[in-house]
Design an enzyme around this catalytic site. Sequence first.
Site, PDB file in Angstrom:
ATOM      1  N   HIS A   1      72.188  33.444  36.894  1.00 24.76           N
ATOM      2  CA  HIS A   1      73.645  33.399  36.884  1.00 24.76           C
ATOM      3  C   HIS A   1      74.247  33.403  38.304  1.00 24.76           C
ATOM      4  O   HIS A   1      74.887  32.453  38.718  1.00 24.76           O
ATOM      5  CB  HIS A   1      74.202  34.612  36.119  1.00 24.76           C
TER       6      HIS A   1
HETATM    7  O1  RIB Z   1      76.547  37.938  32.566  1.00 26.16           O
HETATM    8  C1  RIB Z   1      75.796  37.759  33.736  1.00 26.16           C
HETATM    9  C2  RIB Z   1      76.355  38.564  34.863  1.00 26.16           C
HETATM   10  O2  RIB Z   1      76.332  39.948  34.525  1.00 26.16           O
HETATM   11  C3  RIB Z   1      75.525  38.460  36.149  1.00 26.16           C
HETATM   12  O3  RIB Z   1      76.366  38.632  37.259  1.00 26.16           O
HETATM   13  C4  RIB Z   1      74.575  39.608  36.030  1.00 26.16           C
HETATM   14  O4  RIB Z   1      74.123  40.073  37.299  1.00 26.16           O
HETATM   15  C5  RIB Z   1      75.462  40.649  35.407  1.00 26.16           C
HETATM   16  O5  RIB Z   1      76.228  41.235  36.454  1.00 26.16           O
END
Ligand code: RIB
Length: 317
Positions: A246
């Site tokens: 992500h």
């Molecule tokens: O949903 C994914 C996000 O939530 C990413 O930033 C992961 O590190 C968590 O913070």
Amino acid sequence: MPLIIDCDPGIDDAVALLLAMASPQLDLLGITTVAGNVSIETTSTNARSICELGQRTALKIFPGCPRPMVREPIIAAHVHGENGLGGVRFPPAQMPLQQKHGVDFLRDSLRSPSAPITLATLGPLTNVAMALIQAPEIAQHLERIVMMGGAVGAGNVTGAAEFNFYADPHAAQVVLHSAAEYDVPVVVIPLDVTHRAIATPARRQALRNLSSGSLSNPVAKTVATMLDNYGLREQRDMGFAGPPLHDPCVIAYLLQPALFETETVSATVEIASPWTQGRLVVDRNGELDLPGRIELATGIDADGFYKLLTEALGCFG
Ligand code: RIB
Ligand code: CA
């Protein structure tokens, strides 16, 4: 590019930080940490460990808010491991944390910078929202905000909400609305895109190959090991061939925006509904008169993203 990264390391945050450290075009003014994936103590320790792994111990880390603005805290240790880094053990962190609070650093840095600052947010938006509430006028010195958050399709915490927006929905709404009030460009990279940035076995092997045979690259080796332990439930539930990366998508966008497709939409974040709190609400036709206006990422060249990441991490060899 003057840059501040606000994060909650977290495995994918760690990879995003290392990608930023490997990119000389990013002038990393500071790192602010926030409670999210794990506690503020652990996200802050992890940021120190990652900076030491990347041999960037001159970077300044400012610990921020220990809890969201309104709702009860939640964490994602089941995704990132109890230590937030997939159980990978690091030497005890030596580099200091800054005494200044992360919110104060954001506010003071943005009060009168020599050049507009880009803000990359990788976790719940508590720190950023609190700085904008304390001093709304600092928004005028933001070049733009690029954030990982939200979901147009299914969320990853509830059916409606993605973790960063769910963990502090009020902060997410404050940031989107404040940015709109000061015409600050906002790029939102949602789950719908990051779920297409899967660290498949082949892509993880390419990272391992950076530190094999006569090649030594402790960063790439550590990243590959962290990814082996990341998001195993999400992989199973979603049928992915590996963990989605992500947060590195945010840094990749800063480095090569052409890797992404985006569309301009109006947006806000739901805060009132007990069923959809944290939902990114987008309106493509202007029917809802939503106060926020964002560039919403809708596509990614995943092979190009991993080429960028692998080449960047290769510089630590
Ligand atoms: O949903 C994914 C996000 O939530 C990413 O930033 C992961 O590190 C968590 O913070
Ligand atoms: Ca994160």
